[in-house]
Design a protein around this motif. Sequence first.
Motif, PDB file in Angstrom:
ATOM      1  N   THR A  48     -10.265 -34.461  45.112  1.00 21.15           N
ATOM      2  CA  THR A  48     -10.964 -33.642  44.056  1.00 21.15           C
ATOM      3  C   THR A  48     -10.951 -32.121  44.614  1.00 21.15           C
ATOM      4  O   THR A  48     -10.760 -31.143  43.747  1.00 21.15           O
ATOM      5  CB  THR A  48     -12.307 -33.920  43.783  1.00 21.15           C
ATOM      6  N   CYS A  89     -11.843 -39.777  47.816  1.00 20.40           N
ATOM      7  CA  CYS A  89     -12.001 -39.114  46.426  1.00 20.40           C
ATOM      8  C   CYS A  89     -12.498 -37.600  46.500  1.00 20.40           C
ATOM      9  O   CYS A  89     -11.874 -36.976  45.715  1.00 20.40           O
ATOM     10  CB  CYS A  89     -13.224 -39.696  45.732  1.00 20.40           C
ATOM     11  N   GLN A  90     -13.332 -37.366  47.697  1.00 18.54           N
ATOM     12  CA  GLN A  90     -13.879 -36.038  47.742  1.00 18.54           C
ATOM     13  C   GLN A  90     -12.720 -34.957  48.059  1.00 18.54           C
ATOM     14  O   GLN A  90     -12.443 -33.989  47.746  1.00 18.54           O
ATOM     15  CB  GLN A  90     -14.991 -36.183  48.554  1.00 18.54           C
ATOM     16  N   GLN A 128     -15.568 -38.834  38.460  1.00 19.36           N
ATOM     17  CA  GLN A 128     -15.431 -37.337  38.184  1.00 19.36           C
ATOM     18  C   GLN A 128     -13.745 -36.738  38.576  1.00 19.36           C
ATOM     19  O   GLN A 128     -13.109 -36.120  38.222  1.00 19.36           O
ATOM     20  CB  GLN A 128     -16.237 -36.556  39.113  1.00 19.36           C
ATOM     21  N   LEU A 165     -15.034 -43.115  49.496  1.00 19.61           N
ATOM     22  CA  LEU A 165     -15.790 -41.515  48.835  1.00 19.61           C
ATOM     23  C   LEU A 165     -15.293 -40.437  49.480  1.00 19.61           C
ATOM     24  O   LEU A 165     -14.884 -39.416  49.006  1.00 19.61           O
ATOM     25  CB  LEU A 165     -17.284 -41.619  49.203  1.00 19.61           C
ATOM     26  N   ARG A 186     -19.691 -42.286  40.903  1.00 22.19           N
ATOM     27  CA  ARG A 186     -19.713 -40.865  40.300  1.00 22.19           C
ATOM     28  C   ARG A 186     -18.638 -40.015  40.674  1.00 22.19           C
ATOM     29  O   ARG A 186     -17.924 -39.252  39.806  1.00 22.19           O
ATOM     30  CB  ARG A 186     -21.138 -40.547  40.777  1.00 22.19           C
ATOM     31  N   ALA A 187     -18.284 -39.981  42.261  1.00 26.63           N
ATOM     32  CA  ALA A 187     -17.151 -39.227  42.802  1.00 26.63           C
ATOM     33  C   ALA A 187     -15.646 -39.623  42.149  1.00 26.63           C
ATOM     34  O   ALA A 187     -14.830 -38.801  41.737  1.00 26.63           O
ATOM     35  CB  ALA A 187     -17.131 -39.140  44.245  1.00 26.63           C
TER      36      ALA A 187
END
Length: 351
Positions: free
Chosen positions: A36, A32-33, A91, A29, A87-88
Amino acid sequence: MSDHVHIHRHGSIGHISLNRPKALHSLTLPMCQAMTGALLEWRADDGIDAIILDHAEGRGFCAGGDVAQVRQSVLEDGGEAGDAFFRAEYQLNHLLFTYPKPVIAFMDGVTMGGGVGLSLPAQYRIATENTLFAMPEGAIGLFPDIGAGWYLARLPGRIGPFLALTGARLDGAECLWAGLATHYLASEACAKAKSEIIARPHAIADILAELSVPAPEARLARNQEKIDLLFASDQLEEIVDALSGDGAEWAAKELKSVTAKSPLSSKVALKLIGQGLQRQDFAAEMKAEYALATHMIRQPDFAEGVRAVLVDKDNSPAWQADSAAGVSDTLVEALFTPLAPADEWSPLPGS
């Protein structure tokens, strides 16, 4: 920010390098963050012309999402952290798919699962002799996700269902032949390609064309006729029967691969790919896959598959159903149930 992602800027080129080599750059996570956040910042920056996406070291580009962490979430908190990861990740996949600036993904190594989700949205996708591409989710009781319902449905003939059901590993030449890659470079030329792109950011297509080399013959092309014949059905039972009745060594090998996977995962994958051409856009695909993922990680086959492959590593999963016939259409349909509006996946603003 995550230490497992290196984020740089070279003049007008944004550069993201995955940096988790001991895990083949499997995604978490925070990774990914971090990606992004960088992509959103660069999307709004008129001084950024293009993005390079690669890995910092090791033999992987990206082996997928860290599904062992997702499994642990299911066991410890009912899957809430797993939902947050998907979700992340989705996205991020959608952000890359809709990105207004060119993205150049270097698939120079293992490119599986979540790594496919990072690379296939890119305008330029570079395969090399080191590329090892696969969608092996059926072996862990999941399903080919990260937009696979969209991508696999659009491959030649029945290549998509074949990849989903067998988990077949493709080399760089096969990726180029199937359209999964746009260019084939010798791995030793990747560094030159990056430096040239940094120096000439408006000549990306020309640079990659100049550095491309002829790819070896694609083995997959030789087998396409057999794949189209034996994987023609959208029913798992009929594919198994076709492979069983063929009698050839190739069919026997692929039958072994198909029947080793979770029968539930295989039926879900066929249904998802069958719907892929009907999705109105990639956001609709991601929304459907997110709902499916939240349901699938709570099925016993997911915990068992991850245990067998990644935790205990005995590679002997005990699936809930021991054959295709043991998976009911009712269960498959239930897994495709949309989420409540408050729980649905949605794209990032502006994507």
